[in-house]
Design a protein around this motif. Structure first.
Motif, PDB file in Angstrom:
ATOM      1  N   LEU A  35       0.826  -1.205   0.000  1.00 48.04           N
ATOM      2  CA  LEU A  35       0.000   0.000   0.000  1.00 48.04           C
ATOM      3  C   LEU A  35       0.864   1.261   0.000  1.00 48.04           C
ATOM      4  O   LEU A  35       0.547   2.238  -0.690  1.00 48.04           O
ATOM      5  N   ALA A  36       1.953   1.239   0.752  1.00 48.08           N
ATOM      6  CA  ALA A  36       2.851   2.395   0.766  1.00 48.08           C
ATOM      7  C   ALA A  36       3.462   2.622  -0.614  1.00 48.08           C
ATOM      8  O   ALA A  36       3.581   3.762  -1.080  1.00 48.08           O
ATOM      9  N   LEU A  37       3.828   1.545  -1.291  1.00 50.06           N
ATOM     10  CA  LEU A  37       4.397   1.656  -2.636  1.00 50.06           C
ATOM     11  C   LEU A  37       3.377   2.248  -3.606  1.00 50.06           C
ATOM     12  O   LEU A  37       3.697   3.141  -4.395  1.00 50.06           O
ATOM     13  N   VAL A  38       2.133   1.760  -3.532  1.00 49.70           N
ATOM     14  CA  VAL A  38       1.088   2.263  -4.425  1.00 49.70           C
ATOM     15  C   VAL A  38       0.787   3.732  -4.138  1.00 49.70           C
ATOM     16  O   VAL A  38       0.592   4.536  -5.056  1.00 49.70           O
ATOM     17  N   ILE A  77      -7.241  -4.868  -1.165  1.00 52.02           N
ATOM     18  CA  ILE A  77      -8.620  -4.363  -1.115  1.00 52.02           C
ATOM     19  C   ILE A  77      -9.261  -4.698   0.222  1.00 52.02           C
ATOM     20  O   ILE A  77     -10.031  -3.903   0.779  1.00 52.02           O
ATOM     21  N   GLY A  78      -8.923  -5.860   0.761  1.00 50.11           N
ATOM     22  CA  GLY A  78      -9.421  -6.208   2.091  1.00 50.11           C
ATOM     23  C   GLY A  78      -8.973  -5.218   3.142  1.00 50.11           C
ATOM     24  O   GLY A  78      -9.749  -4.816   4.015  1.00 50.11           O
ATOM     25  N   ARG A  79      -7.696  -4.810   3.057  1.00 54.37           N
ATOM     26  CA  ARG A  79      -7.185  -3.831   4.024  1.00 54.37           C
ATOM     27  C   ARG A  79      -7.938  -2.509   3.893  1.00 54.37           C
ATOM     28  O   ARG A  79      -8.257  -1.873   4.905  1.00 54.37           O
ATOM     29  N   ARG A 108     -10.936   5.833  -0.283  1.00 55.90           N
ATOM     30  CA  ARG A 108      -9.831   4.898  -0.048  1.00 55.90           C
ATOM     31  C   ARG A 108      -9.137   4.545  -1.355  1.00 55.90           C
ATOM     32  O   ARG A 108      -7.912   4.469  -1.418  1.00 55.90           O
ATOM     33  N   TYR A 109      -9.912   4.328  -2.406  1.00 60.12           N
ATOM     34  CA  TYR A 109      -9.301   4.038  -3.706  1.00 60.12           C
ATOM     35  C   TYR A 109      -8.468   5.227  -4.190  1.00 60.12           C
ATOM     36  O   TYR A 109      -7.374   5.056  -4.730  1.00 60.12           O
ATOM     37  N   LEU A 110      -8.992   6.423  -4.030  1.00 62.64           N
ATOM     38  CA  LEU A 110      -8.295   7.601  -4.539  1.00 62.64           C
ATOM     39  C   LEU A 110      -6.989   7.862  -3.793  1.00 62.64           C
ATOM     40  O   LEU A 110      -6.077   8.499  -4.337  1.00 62.64           O
ATOM     41  N   ARG A 117      -8.232  -0.921  -9.891  1.00 64.85           N
ATOM     42  CA  ARG A 117      -8.080  -1.997 -10.888  1.00 64.85           C
ATOM     43  C   ARG A 117      -8.056  -3.349 -10.197  1.00 64.85           C
ATOM     44  O   ARG A 117      -8.604  -4.330 -10.708  1.00 64.85           O
ATOM     45  N   ALA A 118      -7.403  -3.405  -9.051  1.00 66.69           N
ATOM     46  CA  ALA A 118      -7.370  -4.655  -8.288  1.00 66.69           C
ATOM     47  C   ALA A 118      -8.764  -5.006  -7.782  1.00 66.69           C
ATOM     48  O   ALA A 118      -9.176  -6.169  -7.816  1.00 66.69           O
ATOM     49  N   ALA A 119      -9.500  -3.983  -7.331  1.00 64.95           N
ATOM     50  CA  ALA A 119     -10.854  -4.227  -6.819  1.00 64.95           C
ATOM     51  C   ALA A 119     -11.765  -4.779  -7.904  1.00 64.95           C
ATOM     52  O   ALA A 119     -12.638  -5.624  -7.640  1.00 64.95           O
ATOM     53  N   LEU A 120     -11.583  -4.316  -9.133  1.00 62.75           N
ATOM     54  CA  LEU A 120     -12.437  -4.768 -10.230  1.00 62.75           C
ATOM     55  C   LEU A 120     -12.067  -6.169 -10.713  1.00 62.75           C
ATOM     56  O   LEU A 120     -12.870  -6.832 -11.364  1.00 62.75           O
ATOM     57  N   ALA A 121     -10.849  -6.615 -10.381  1.00 63.34           N
ATOM     58  CA  ALA A 121     -10.376  -7.892 -10.923  1.00 63.34           C
ATOM     59  C   ALA A 121     -10.530  -9.063  -9.964  1.00 63.34           C
ATOM     60  O   ALA A 121     -10.556 -10.218 -10.404  1.00 63.34           O
ATOM     61  N   ILE A 122     -10.641  -8.799  -8.677  1.00 66.52           N
ATOM     62  CA  ILE A 122     -10.582  -9.897  -7.708  1.00 66.52           C
ATOM     63  C   ILE A 122     -11.887 -10.689  -7.654  1.00 66.52           C
ATOM     64  O   ILE A 122     -12.970 -10.166  -7.926  1.00 66.52           O
ATOM     65  N   ASP A 123     -11.760 -11.971  -7.310  1.00 70.25           N
ATOM     66  CA  ASP A 123     -12.900 -12.779  -6.908  1.00 70.25           C
ATOM     67  C   ASP A 123     -13.024 -12.614  -5.398  1.00 70.25           C
ATOM     68  O   ASP A 123     -12.090 -12.934  -4.651  1.00 70.25           O
ATOM     69  N   VAL A 124     -14.150 -12.105  -4.944  1.00 72.00           N
ATOM     70  CA  VAL A 124     -14.253 -11.693  -3.545  1.00 72.00           C
ATOM     71  C   VAL A 124     -14.387 -12.904  -2.627  1.00 72.00           C
ATOM     72  O   VAL A 124     -15.410 -13.595  -2.631  1.00 72.00           O
ATOM     73  N   THR A 125     -13.342 -13.151  -1.852  1.00 70.77           N
ATOM     74  CA  THR A 125     -13.401 -14.152  -0.785  1.00 70.77           C
ATOM     75  C   THR A 125     -12.851 -13.583   0.522  1.00 70.77           C
ATOM     76  O   THR A 125     -13.044 -14.182   1.578  1.00 70.77           O
ATOM     77  N   ASP A 126     -12.145 -12.457   0.452  1.00 65.40           N
ATOM     78  CA  ASP A 126     -11.577 -11.851   1.653  1.00 65.40           C
ATOM     79  C   ASP A 126     -12.693 -11.443   2.613  1.00 65.40           C
ATOM     80  O   ASP A 126     -13.693 -10.836   2.214  1.00 65.40           O
ATOM     81  N   LEU A 127     -12.523 -11.764   3.886  1.00 67.63           N
ATOM     82  CA  LEU A 127     -13.588 -11.523   4.854  1.00 67.63           C
ATOM     83  C   LEU A 127     -13.857 -10.038   5.069  1.00 67.63           C
ATOM     84  O   LEU A 127     -15.004  -9.647   5.334  1.00 67.63           O
ATOM     85  N   ASP A 128     -12.830  -9.202   4.953  1.00 64.44           N
ATOM     86  CA  ASP A 128     -13.051  -7.763   5.129  1.00 64.44           C
ATOM     87  C   ASP A 128     -13.859  -7.178   3.971  1.00 64.44           C
ATOM     88  O   ASP A 128     -14.678  -6.278   4.169  1.00 64.44           O
TER      89      ASP A 128
END
Length: 244
Positions: A35-38, A77-79, A108-110, A117-128
């Motif tokens: 996240l810091a890198l992004v 995205i979970g974080r 948060r995205y901004l 882009r990651a949010a649009l690509a993932i299959d949602v299984t993360d509990l958060d």
């Protein structure tokens, strides 16, 4: 030859500082570094190799904690979703509550350019991430919206918030034309529109100022309101049918 202990004692006696121990790798530490890198360089700069370099290790070390880049994306995205505040559903305020959740996701995205882009690509299984879905479902179903309609509406909202954040990131990074522009850019765009051939573009010429009006977030709020007003709440569903 002196023993290791004597060499350490000599180093401390000379005032030479000892190297601080490295924090052990973990999924949490890897996610924080990513996240810091992004935040500093944008999502396009995030690779397993660039992340490993930032952490002072090799890419192979990351795979003991993260399955692959797709797994890392879901952790990211979970974080971001972890700190989204979910309200207790109030049926008479459901549009306001859903809008607030979407605004929190947008902001948060901004803060991490391109990460949607990651949010649009993932299959949602993360509990958060699922926690946010659960909260939004509770708001909509509590307002009397059918479960399938609520689920599809949430999909559409996530898609819109993600696409909006990508558009803003592209504009801020010089990634091409965007609807989001400052006053000087807007003036230039109006001038271009008003100088288009009148026989081919009469509407654009006539309404150039309306087409380019509004701030980024004003357009965001307008679209959310448009989407949500298409969902019938319990009072609308309970209304009697008109007599023939």
């Amino acid at each position: 030859m002196s023993s290791p202990q004597r060499r350490r004692d000599a180093r401390h006696a000379s005032g030479e500082p000892a190297a601080p121990p490295k924090a052990p790798l973990s999924a949490e530490r890897i996610t924080s570094a990513a996240l810091a890198l992004v935040a500093e360089e944008g999502y396009d700069a995030l690779t397993m190799r660039s992340l490993a370099t930032r952490l002072g290790t090799g890419p192979a070390s990351l795979y003991a904690h993260v399955v692959n880049k797709a797994d890392l994306d879901e952790l990211l995205i979970g974080r971001l979703c972890r700190d989204v505040l979910l309200p207790t559903p109030e049926p008479n305020r459901w549009r306001e509550q859903i809008t607030d959740v979407c605004v929190q996701l947008r902001d948060r995205y901004l803060a991490y350019p391109g990460i949607s882009r990651a949010a649009l690509a993932i299959d949602v299984t993360d509990l958060d991430v699922l926690r946010v879905n659960e909260g939004m479902l509770a708001i909509l179903i509590g307002a009397g919206i059918a479960p399938q309609t609520a689920a599809w509406a949430i999909d559409a909202l996530f898609l819109y918030v993600g696409a909006y954040a990508m558009d803003v990131a592209a504009a801020q990074g010089g990634g091409g034309d965007s609807r989001h522009h400052g006053s000087r850019q807007r003036a230039d765009l109006i001038a271009r529109f008003e100088n288009l051939p009148s026989d081919r573009f009469p509407q654009i010429r006539a309404h150039a100022r309306a087409l380019t009006s509004g701030t980024e977030h004003e357009r965001f709020s307008f679209t959310l309101d448009l989407l949500l007003r298409g969902l019938p709440d319990s009072s609308a569903q309970a209304a009697p049918s008109p007599t023939a």
